[in-house]
Every structure is written in structure tokens, then in C-alpha cells.
Motif scaffolding. Structure first.
Motif, PDB file in Angstrom:
ATOM      1  N   LYS A  26      30.015 -59.662  90.227  1.00  0.00           N
ATOM      2  CA  LYS A  26      28.904 -60.067  91.075  1.00  0.00           C
ATOM      3  C   LYS A  26      27.616 -59.343  90.666  1.00  0.00           C
ATOM      4  O   LYS A  26      27.596 -58.128  90.538  1.00  0.00           O
ATOM      5  CB  LYS A  26      29.222 -59.781  92.538  1.00  0.00           C
ATOM      6  CG  LYS A  26      28.165 -60.282  93.490  1.00  0.00           C
ATOM      7  CD  LYS A  26      28.582 -60.095  94.926  1.00  0.00           C
ATOM      8  CE  LYS A  26      27.509 -60.587  95.867  1.00  0.00           C
ATOM      9  NZ  LYS A  26      27.894 -60.380  97.258  1.00  0.00           N
ATOM     10  N   HIS A  27      26.541 -60.118  90.473  1.00  0.00           N
ATOM     11  CA  HIS A  27      25.252 -59.540  90.111  1.00  0.00           C
ATOM     12  C   HIS A  27      24.291 -59.693  91.292  1.00  0.00           C
ATOM     13  O   HIS A  27      23.964 -60.804  91.696  1.00  0.00           O
ATOM     14  CB  HIS A  27      24.692 -60.234  88.875  1.00  0.00           C
ATOM     15  CG  HIS A  27      23.382 -59.678  88.426  1.00  0.00           C
ATOM     16  ND1 HIS A  27      22.541 -60.356  87.587  1.00  0.00           N
ATOM     17  CD2 HIS A  27      22.739 -58.514  88.695  1.00  0.00           C
ATOM     18  CE1 HIS A  27      21.458 -59.639  87.357  1.00  0.00           C
ATOM     19  NE2 HIS A  27      21.551 -58.517  88.033  1.00  0.00           N
ATOM     20  N   VAL A  28      23.844 -58.572  91.823  1.00  0.00           N
ATOM     21  CA  VAL A  28      22.898 -58.536  92.926  1.00  0.00           C
ATOM     22  C   VAL A  28      21.542 -58.123  92.372  1.00  0.00           C
ATOM     23  O   VAL A  28      21.441 -57.114  91.668  1.00  0.00           O
ATOM     24  CB  VAL A  28      23.345 -57.543  94.027  1.00  0.00           C
ATOM     25  CG1 VAL A  28      22.312 -57.464  95.137  1.00  0.00           C
ATOM     26  CG2 VAL A  28      24.716 -57.925  94.574  1.00  0.00           C
ATOM     27  N   MET A  29      20.509 -58.882  92.713  1.00  0.00           N
ATOM     28  CA  MET A  29      19.165 -58.559  92.264  1.00  0.00           C
ATOM     29  C   MET A  29      18.284 -58.319  93.484  1.00  0.00           C
ATOM     30  O   MET A  29      18.184 -59.178  94.358  1.00  0.00           O
ATOM     31  CB  MET A  29      18.583 -59.683  91.419  1.00  0.00           C
ATOM     32  CG  MET A  29      17.198 -59.349  90.937  1.00  0.00           C
ATOM     33  SD  MET A  29      16.721 -60.095  89.381  1.00  0.00           S
ATOM     34  CE  MET A  29      18.038 -59.759  88.282  1.00  0.00           C
ATOM     35  N   VAL A  30      17.688 -57.129  93.551  1.00  0.00           N
ATOM     36  CA  VAL A  30      16.765 -56.775  94.623  1.00  0.00           C
ATOM     37  C   VAL A  30      15.368 -56.780  94.011  1.00  0.00           C
ATOM     38  O   VAL A  30      15.085 -56.017  93.089  1.00  0.00           O
ATOM     39  CB  VAL A  30      17.094 -55.384  95.223  1.00  0.00           C
ATOM     40  CG1 VAL A  30      16.182 -55.087  96.403  1.00  0.00           C
ATOM     41  CG2 VAL A  30      18.562 -55.295  95.632  1.00  0.00           C
ATOM     42  N   LEU A  31      14.517 -57.655  94.527  1.00  0.00           N
ATOM     43  CA  LEU A  31      13.162 -57.818  93.993  1.00  0.00           C
ATOM     44  C   LEU A  31      12.165 -57.523  95.102  1.00  0.00           C
ATOM     45  O   LEU A  31      12.328 -58.010  96.224  1.00  0.00           O
ATOM     46  CB  LEU A  31      12.960 -59.251  93.493  1.00  0.00           C
ATOM     47  CG  LEU A  31      13.901 -59.719  92.390  1.00  0.00           C
ATOM     48  CD1 LEU A  31      13.770 -61.224  92.181  1.00  0.00           C
ATOM     49  CD2 LEU A  31      13.638 -58.974  91.104  1.00  0.00           C
ATOM     50  N   GLY A  32      11.130 -56.743  94.790  1.00  0.00           N
ATOM     51  CA  GLY A  32      10.174 -56.460  95.844  1.00  0.00           C
ATOM     52  C   GLY A  32       8.974 -55.657  95.412  1.00  0.00           C
ATOM     53  O   GLY A  32       8.729 -55.416  94.237  1.00  0.00           O
ATOM     54  N   ASP A  33       8.260 -55.209  96.421  1.00  0.00           N
ATOM     55  CA  ASP A  33       7.031 -54.444  96.213  1.00  0.00           C
ATOM     56  C   ASP A  33       7.347 -52.957  96.117  1.00  0.00           C
ATOM     57  O   ASP A  33       8.502 -52.557  95.930  1.00  0.00           O
ATOM     58  CB  ASP A  33       6.008 -54.770  97.311  1.00  0.00           C
ATOM     59  CG  ASP A  33       6.570 -54.589  98.719  1.00  0.00           C
ATOM     60  OD1 ASP A  33       7.426 -53.688  98.934  1.00  0.00           O
ATOM     61  OD2 ASP A  33       6.154 -55.336  99.617  1.00  0.00           O
ATOM     62  N   VAL A  84       9.277 -58.334 100.182  1.00  0.00           N
ATOM     63  CA  VAL A  84       7.846 -58.425  99.870  1.00  0.00           C
ATOM     64  C   VAL A  84       7.051 -58.656 101.148  1.00  0.00           C
ATOM     65  O   VAL A  84       7.612 -58.908 102.200  1.00  0.00           O
ATOM     66  CB  VAL A  84       7.552 -59.572  98.862  1.00  0.00           C
ATOM     67  CG1 VAL A  84       8.205 -59.319  97.525  1.00  0.00           C
ATOM     68  CG2 VAL A  84       7.995 -60.907  99.415  1.00  0.00           C
ATOM     69  N   GLY A  85       5.733 -58.589 101.014  1.00  0.00           N
ATOM     70  CA  GLY A  85       4.848 -58.850 102.151  1.00  0.00           C
ATOM     71  C   GLY A  85       4.033 -57.652 102.582  1.00  0.00           C
ATOM     72  O   GLY A  85       3.035 -57.792 103.287  1.00  0.00           O
ATOM     73  N   THR A  86       4.432 -56.474 102.133  1.00  0.00           N
ATOM     74  CA  THR A  86       3.736 -55.245 102.519  1.00  0.00           C
ATOM     75  C   THR A  86       2.255 -55.300 102.167  1.00  0.00           C
ATOM     76  O   THR A  86       1.406 -54.903 102.965  1.00  0.00           O
ATOM     77  CB  THR A  86       4.392 -54.028 101.818  1.00  0.00           C
ATOM     78  OG1 THR A  86       5.786 -54.008 102.135  1.00  0.00           O
ATOM     79  CG2 THR A  86       3.745 -52.734 102.227  1.00  0.00           C
TER      80      THR A  86
END
Length: 190
Positions: A26-33, A84-86
Motif C-alpha cells: 500500500k502506497h500512502v501519499m500525504v500532500l500539503g502545505d 491544504v488551505g492554510t
């Protein structure tokens, strides 16, 4: 600050009982600011027996993320967690910010149709007067949209003002630990 500064930790295996490496599928990708910039993907992966990649784009607004998310999404992860959104809250209303996050999540699901989508709620902040009211409003809207779209919602209710560094925006060591713990619990419950 808007340059593509990434934090990437990929460790696709964990120790098994016989001392050999076992493959993690399983590949989990966390994307963000920048809120996620100090979250270690390899530690999350070790705790969840997944290959976890964390990519942070400091200074990025939601609209910037279409450009930034394109390359990492080409790896076709099984799970995408979006935080995201910060950086939008100072200039935009809570509703506009939430709707733009939903649009990004929708776009991400079309880019990776087999991936499970999760939206991570915005963390508390105290860097501006009344900004936390907007954070709460965004999170309430996001929760409803996640339910409507069949996406998962990652809560950070345990992160309070004692988890913020001097900027009163970014997380301190305690906050990073709580954020990581929330990710681990979330991934393990999938």
C-alpha cells in the motif's frame, strides 16, 4: 517561500519476524502545505506497514497545488491525504477556501481514480485575530463535503494552541507528534 520545497521519505519495507524485509504494497501519499513539512513519512510508514510519502509545499495556496501535486500523483498512490488551505485563509472566505479544497480533492480523484481520497482538516492557529473561527468553519464545510463525496475526513481535534510554535501558525514538536499520530491511527483504520 512558494518554491517547491519537498519533504520526501520513502521506505517501502519494514522488518518482519525472520529479520528479512517484507514488501509493503500500500502506497500512502500525504500532500500539503507547510503544516506537514516536519512530518516524517518513513516513520509513518514504519508504524503503518505502508510506503508513506510526505510532500510539503510551503507557501502554496490551494490553486498552486494543482501544479505541485501533478508529479507526485503520477506514482499512482493507493491513498491520497490532502492537507491544504492554510495559506488561503488570510485572503479568502472560509466557504471559498473549503470549496477550493473540495475542487482539488475532486481533481486528485480524477488524476488517480483508483486512490482513496482523504481530506485532512486544518489545524488550529492563533496568528491572527478570529482566524480560528474561519478554521472551524472550513473544517465543518469540509466534513460535509467529504461525507457527500464518499471521501474520508482526517480530524485533528487533539491539536490545540499548546501544539503551536512561536509563529502561532506552525506546529511545534508536540503538534508534529500529534499530527503524525493522527495519520498513523487514520491509516491503520483503513
Amino acid at each position: 517561500e512558494t518554491q517547491n520545497k519537498k519533504h520526501e521519505d520513502d521506505h517501502p519495507s519494514s522488518d518482519s519476524q525472520n529479520g528479512k524485509k517484507e514488501h509493503v504494497s500500500k502506497h500512502v501519499m500525504v500532500l500539503g502545505d507547510s503544516i506537514i513539512k516536519n512530518v516524517d513519512g518513513w516513520r509513518i510508514g514504519r508504524s503503518t506497514k505502508t510506503r508513506t510519502t510526505v510532500k510539503s509545499f510551503p507557501g502554496a495556496t490551494v490553486s498552486d497545488c494543482y501544479h505541485y501535486f501533478t508529479p507526485p500523483l503520477k506514482s499512482d498512490p493507493d491513498q491520497i491525504i490532502i492537507h491544504v488551505g492554510t495559506n488561503d485563509l488570510k485572503m479568502k472566505s472560509a466557504r471559498t477556501t473549503a470549496e477550493s479544497i473540495v475542487d482539488l480533492a475532486t481533481w486528485s480523484s480524477t488524476e488517480c481514480p483508483s486512490a482513496n481520497i482523504a481530506v485532512s482538516e486544518l489545524t488550529t492557529r492563533k496568528d491572527q485575530e478570529n482566524i480560528n473561527c474561519k478554521v472551524s468553519e472550513v473544517n465543518n464545510i469540509l466534513k460535509k463535503f467529504c461525507h457527500q463525496n464518499g471521501w474520508q475526513f482526517l480530524s485533528h481535534q487533539n491539536i490545540d494552541s499548546s501544539s503551536l510554535n512561536r509563529s502561532k501558525l506552525h506546529l511545534n514538536k508536540k503538534g508534529i507528534g500529534l499530527f503524525a499520530s493522527n495519520l498513523i491511527k487514520f491509516i491503520n483504520n483503513q
